[in-house]
Design an enzyme around this catalytic site. Sequence first.
Site, PDB file in Angstrom:
ATOM      1  N   ASN A  36       0.845  -1.203   0.000  1.00  0.00           N
ATOM      2  CA  ASN A  36       0.000   0.000   0.000  1.00  0.00           C
ATOM      3  C   ASN A  36       0.884   1.259   0.000  1.00  0.00           C
ATOM      4  O   ASN A  36       0.589   2.250  -0.668  1.00  0.00           O
ATOM      5  CB  ASN A  36      -0.910   0.046   1.236  1.00  0.00           C
ATOM      6  CG  ASN A  36      -1.799  -1.180   1.369  1.00  0.00           C
ATOM      7  OD1 ASN A  36      -2.077  -1.854   0.381  1.00  0.00           O
ATOM      8  ND2 ASN A  36      -2.247  -1.481   2.589  1.00  0.00           N
ATOM      9  N   TYR A 101      -6.955 -13.135   8.390  1.00  0.00           N
ATOM     10  CA  TYR A 101      -5.867 -13.439   7.454  1.00  0.00           C
ATOM     11  C   TYR A 101      -5.886 -14.892   6.982  1.00  0.00           C
ATOM     12  O   TYR A 101      -6.115 -15.799   7.778  1.00  0.00           O
ATOM     13  CB  TYR A 101      -4.513 -13.236   8.143  1.00  0.00           C
ATOM     14  CG  TYR A 101      -4.219 -11.821   8.581  1.00  0.00           C
ATOM     15  CD1 TYR A 101      -4.213 -10.777   7.671  1.00  0.00           C
ATOM     16  CD2 TYR A 101      -3.914 -11.552   9.915  1.00  0.00           C
ATOM     17  CE1 TYR A 101      -3.921  -9.486   8.079  1.00  0.00           C
ATOM     18  CE2 TYR A 101      -3.619 -10.255  10.323  1.00  0.00           C
ATOM     19  CZ  TYR A 101      -3.624  -9.226   9.395  1.00  0.00           C
ATOM     20  OH  TYR A 101      -3.331  -7.954   9.798  1.00  0.00           O
ATOM     21  N   TYR A 102      -5.591 -15.070   5.713  1.00  0.00           N
ATOM     22  CA  TYR A 102      -5.341 -16.414   5.149  1.00  0.00           C
ATOM     23  C   TYR A 102      -4.001 -16.299   4.422  1.00  0.00           C
ATOM     24  O   TYR A 102      -3.946 -16.111   3.208  1.00  0.00           O
ATOM     25  CB  TYR A 102      -6.490 -16.827   4.219  1.00  0.00           C
ATOM     26  CG  TYR A 102      -7.771 -16.922   5.009  1.00  0.00           C
ATOM     27  CD1 TYR A 102      -8.134 -18.108   5.636  1.00  0.00           C
ATOM     28  CD2 TYR A 102      -8.551 -15.786   5.228  1.00  0.00           C
ATOM     29  CE1 TYR A 102      -9.263 -18.179   6.431  1.00  0.00           C
ATOM     30  CE2 TYR A 102      -9.680 -15.842   6.036  1.00  0.00           C
ATOM     31  CZ  TYR A 102     -10.030 -17.043   6.629  1.00  0.00           C
ATOM     32  OH  TYR A 102     -11.138 -17.097   7.430  1.00  0.00           O
ATOM     33  N   ARG A 103      -2.929 -16.279   5.194  1.00  0.00           N
ATOM     34  CA  ARG A 103      -1.616 -15.971   4.618  1.00  0.00           C
ATOM     35  C   ARG A 103      -0.502 -16.874   5.141  1.00  0.00           C
ATOM     36  O   ARG A 103       0.634 -16.717   4.701  1.00  0.00           O
ATOM     37  CB  ARG A 103      -1.290 -14.506   4.903  1.00  0.00           C
ATOM     38  CG  ARG A 103      -1.040 -14.220   6.385  1.00  0.00           C
ATOM     39  CD  ARG A 103      -1.093 -12.758   6.780  1.00  0.00           C
ATOM     40  NE  ARG A 103      -0.199 -11.896   6.062  1.00  0.00           N
ATOM     41  CZ  ARG A 103      -0.106 -10.578   6.295  1.00  0.00           C
ATOM     42  NH1 ARG A 103      -0.856  -9.995   7.230  1.00  0.00           N
ATOM     43  NH2 ARG A 103       0.724  -9.850   5.607  1.00  0.00           N
ATOM     44  N   ASN A 163       3.809  -0.978  12.553  1.00  0.00           N
ATOM     45  CA  ASN A 163       2.514  -1.663  12.383  1.00  0.00           C
ATOM     46  C   ASN A 163       2.405  -2.960  13.199  1.00  0.00           C
ATOM     47  O   ASN A 163       3.023  -3.973  12.858  1.00  0.00           O
ATOM     48  CB  ASN A 163       2.379  -2.032  10.901  1.00  0.00           C
ATOM     49  CG  ASN A 163       1.265  -1.274  10.239  1.00  0.00           C
ATOM     50  OD1 ASN A 163       0.306  -0.891  10.897  1.00  0.00           O
ATOM     51  ND2 ASN A 163       1.399  -1.071   8.926  1.00  0.00           N
ATOM     52  N   GLY A 224      -4.562   9.162  14.870  1.00  0.00           N
ATOM     53  CA  GLY A 224      -5.978   9.041  14.528  1.00  0.00           C
ATOM     54  C   GLY A 224      -6.670  10.398  14.588  1.00  0.00           C
ATOM     55  O   GLY A 224      -6.250  11.357  13.943  1.00  0.00           O
ATOM     56  N   GLU A 226      -6.541  12.626  16.615  1.00  0.00           N
ATOM     57  CA  GLU A 226      -5.755  13.739  17.172  1.00  0.00           C
ATOM     58  C   GLU A 226      -4.673  14.237  16.212  1.00  0.00           C
ATOM     59  O   GLU A 226      -3.842  15.068  16.599  1.00  0.00           O
ATOM     60  CB  GLU A 226      -5.124  13.298  18.489  1.00  0.00           C
ATOM     61  CG  GLU A 226      -6.161  13.161  19.601  1.00  0.00           C
ATOM     62  CD  GLU A 226      -5.566  12.442  20.790  1.00  0.00           C
ATOM     63  OE1 GLU A 226      -4.666  13.017  21.420  1.00  0.00           O
ATOM     64  OE2 GLU A 226      -5.992  11.306  21.045  1.00  0.00           O
ATOM     65  N   ASP A 254      -0.734   3.392   5.933  1.00  0.00           N
ATOM     66  CA  ASP A 254       0.189   3.082   4.832  1.00  0.00           C
ATOM     67  C   ASP A 254       0.156   4.199   3.788  1.00  0.00           C
ATOM     68  O   ASP A 254       1.194   4.550   3.210  1.00  0.00           O
ATOM     69  CB  ASP A 254      -0.189   1.753   4.165  1.00  0.00           C
ATOM     70  CG  ASP A 254      -0.452   0.663   5.191  1.00  0.00           C
ATOM     71  OD1 ASP A 254       0.187   0.700   6.259  1.00  0.00           O
ATOM     72  OD2 ASP A 254      -1.304  -0.204   4.934  1.00  0.00           O
TER      73      ASP A 254
HETATM   74  O1  LIG Z   1      -2.622  -6.286   8.252  1.00  0.00           O
HETATM   75  C1  LIG Z   1      -1.907  -6.671   7.351  1.00  0.00           C
HETATM   76  O2  LIG Z   1      -1.134  -7.597   7.478  1.00  0.00           O
HETATM   77  C2  LIG Z   1      -1.946  -6.000   6.072  1.00  0.00           C
HETATM   78  O3  LIG Z   1      -0.900  -5.729   5.534  1.00  0.00           O
HETATM   79  C3  LIG Z   1      -3.275  -5.702   5.485  1.00  0.00           C
HETATM   80  C4  LIG Z   1      -3.667  -4.272   5.385  1.00  0.00           C
HETATM   81  O4  LIG Z   1      -3.637  -3.871   4.025  1.00  0.00           O
HETATM   82  C5  LIG Z   1      -2.867  -3.357   6.226  1.00  0.00           C
HETATM   83  O5  LIG Z   1      -2.820  -3.839   7.522  1.00  0.00           O
HETATM   84  C6  LIG Z   1      -3.460  -2.011   6.295  1.00  0.00           C
HETATM   85  O6  LIG Z   1      -2.595  -1.232   7.103  1.00  0.00           O
END
Ligand SMILES: O=C(O)C(=O)C[C@H](O)[C@H](O)CO
Length: 306
Positions: A36, A101-103, A163, A224, A226, A254
């Site tokens: 992203n 998630y399916y990763r 993140n 956010g 703020e 992102d």
């Molecule tokens: O959460 C994740 O693992 C991702 O990369 C999916 C999303 O596109 C992302 O979190 C958004 O910030």
Amino acid sequence: MQDGPIVSLGEGLMELNQTRGSDQSYMPGFGGDTSNTAVAAARQGSKAAFISAVGADTFGDDMLAMWRREGVDTTHVRQVADAPTGIYFVSHGEEGHRFAYYRAGSAASRMTPADLPLDAIRSAGIFHCSAISQAISASACDSVFAALEAAREAGVATSYDTNLRLKLWPLARARAIIAGTVPYADILLPGLDDARLLTGLDDADAVVDLYLEQGVKVIALTMGHEGVLVATPDARRRIPPHRVEAVDATGAGDAFDGCFLARLQLGDDPFAAAEYANTAAALSTTGYGAVAPIPRAEDVRKAMPA
Ligand SMILES: O=C(O)C(=O)C[C@H](O)[C@H](O)CO
């Protein structure tokens, strides 16, 4: 900052995003935080490249086509036959968006340091990665450290988004790895909610102080509603939130990262870059999906405060 593309490393995901008012309809799109970010940078006119892997499947083809449409260089995205492209679902509730998630075992999660295109990293303008890239597997985590080391040895500016995704790894491990990664970052892009969990600190200025003490040169702490707290070792400024009718905040951080890095590379100071990225990130929440609503430079300019 040296000339060269914004090179980011991580995983792109196919996205299925629940549209409001319809419990069963999921809109297809694309996600994956560092992907992203690459798209956001490219939409601002920057040269962007992505380092990753996708499956030799329909979703892998779709992701590659998306990056190419967006002008993101895919030279270093491998397409592998024995692992799938990752997928995630986004659903929306009272408390905001949720991800499923399916990763596990995905092509990107199998990346190893031996796969890294070190020349591309060494000739980047900025090298960007995130804690999600580290959380997806131990070998991906090793790859992030190896890439950061290569970038720093070559004098490339490094950027890191902390993140935090607790569905991918436990907090104790995330804390240890992220704390060990921050000292590699010239540019740090944390969100306040994550930073509170990671540092145990509540106050935004205290979080910024802590990270600056670790050698970070530029920090943009997104908060956010703020706004953003931007700091260098010599100055800091709060940027108020840009108000919009938000429908889906997926990927807003992102979009912030990509726009912030793009503007820094075009010569903005961190405060001007953050004002721009703050507006762009807000605009990105006015549509569904992580990628589709990322604005282009002309839309951001129109929406920016005079
Ligand atoms: O959460 C994740 O693992 C991702 O990369 C999916 C999303 O596109 C992302 O979190 C958004 O910030």
